[in-house]
Design an enzyme around this catalytic site. Sequence first.
Site, mmCIF file in Angstrom:
data_model
loop_
_atom_site.group_PDB
_atom_site.id
_atom_site.type_symbol
_atom_site.label_atom_id
_atom_site.label_comp_id
_atom_site.label_asym_id
_atom_site.label_seq_id
_atom_site.Cartn_x
_atom_site.Cartn_y
_atom_site.Cartn_z
ATOM 1 C CG ASP A 246 -2.037 -1.018 1.108
ATOM 2 O OD1 ASP A 246 -2.217 -1.583 0.016
ATOM 3 O OD2 ASP A 246 -2.714 -1.267 2.126
ATOM 4 C CG ASP A 259 -1.833 -3.511 4.976
ATOM 5 O OD1 ASP A 259 -2.046 -3.163 3.805
ATOM 6 O OD2 ASP A 259 -2.263 -4.575 5.465
ATOM 7 C CE LYS A 261 -5.024 -4.955 5.652
ATOM 8 N NZ LYS A 261 -5.182 -5.694 4.381
#
Length: 340
Positions: A246, A259, A261
């Site tokens: 990412d 990352d 989420k």
Amino acid sequence: LVRMQFLQILSRKPGSLEVLFQIPFCQKQFPYTCLSTSACVYSKKKKGNSYDQVDQEKYKNLVHSVISYKTSAQTPETILEEDNLLYGPPAKHTPPIKAGTRTPKNWVPLINPSKRILPVSSDSNMPLKIRLQRTKMPSVTRILQQTLSPQQVFYLERWKQKMIEELGKEGFEEYTKNLFLQGELFHSALESIFLSEETAARDQGEDDVVAGYLSSVEGVLEDISEVKALESGVHHPTLQYLGLVDCVAKYRGQLCVIDWKTSEKPKPSLQNTYDNPLQVAAYIGAINHDANYDFQVRCGLVVVAYKDGSPAHPHFMDPDLCSQYWDKWLLRLEEYMDKN
């Protein structure tokens, strides 16, 4: 009643025994000589003492040694000796090895000791965005999905069945489709923000489906700087796996694999993110061994954004924690390779 009067008599003078020892239902007095007779009525028959038959001289020294000790003669050492004589030496029990303590067979270091690190340039370079090469290598996501523990599979299936009961099969499919779409739009909006370095992209997303997620991560974005990679492909040449990172940037001064989420439920601790730390560790190891990247990463960050706009939870992973999850990732990778 007779016993009680007998005890009273013992406390009196000897001269008054005949007068005091009277029975209420009898007019006559018992003579003094009847005291011993009445006591025998209520006494039990004397039993013979078995110790009288023991050879006293033979055990004289033993009795003397026992009764002469003011404290117990036993010590932990003597108790162990007695136990060894009676029951034999204690059996050594080896505790079972826990799954988390297993070590990978094919261990590869998280940090690449042979990688050449280029000096940091003062020029503001654009973040790397390397296209993911589709090969026969499995992806990090696929490896994690196919090596879920039985407990993870159970809870995932239970959640799926519960959602199907509430939404129906078609409704559940539409729900999961929207989740993936929201995730893609959220990542695209973040990429636009980092590339433009302006708030225009953030303002454009105020009215769309990711407005809540963007509001959620505003506080985290303030701590991110020096973005080095965005939606960039990585692969590990030795362990033969690949993935799509990412973001790689500095979070509060520490270079991290980040990352992003999305979630509808709070996840205030790193344990609530399930296998996301393993995913971050896998990306860190791949970047450090991928020749396309002239830097190495030692830290990770899992950011959980919420649809309702509540402040996101950033979960920082220091080098020690990344190393722990790296070993766990290697075990999951070995499990996948054994199955396939």
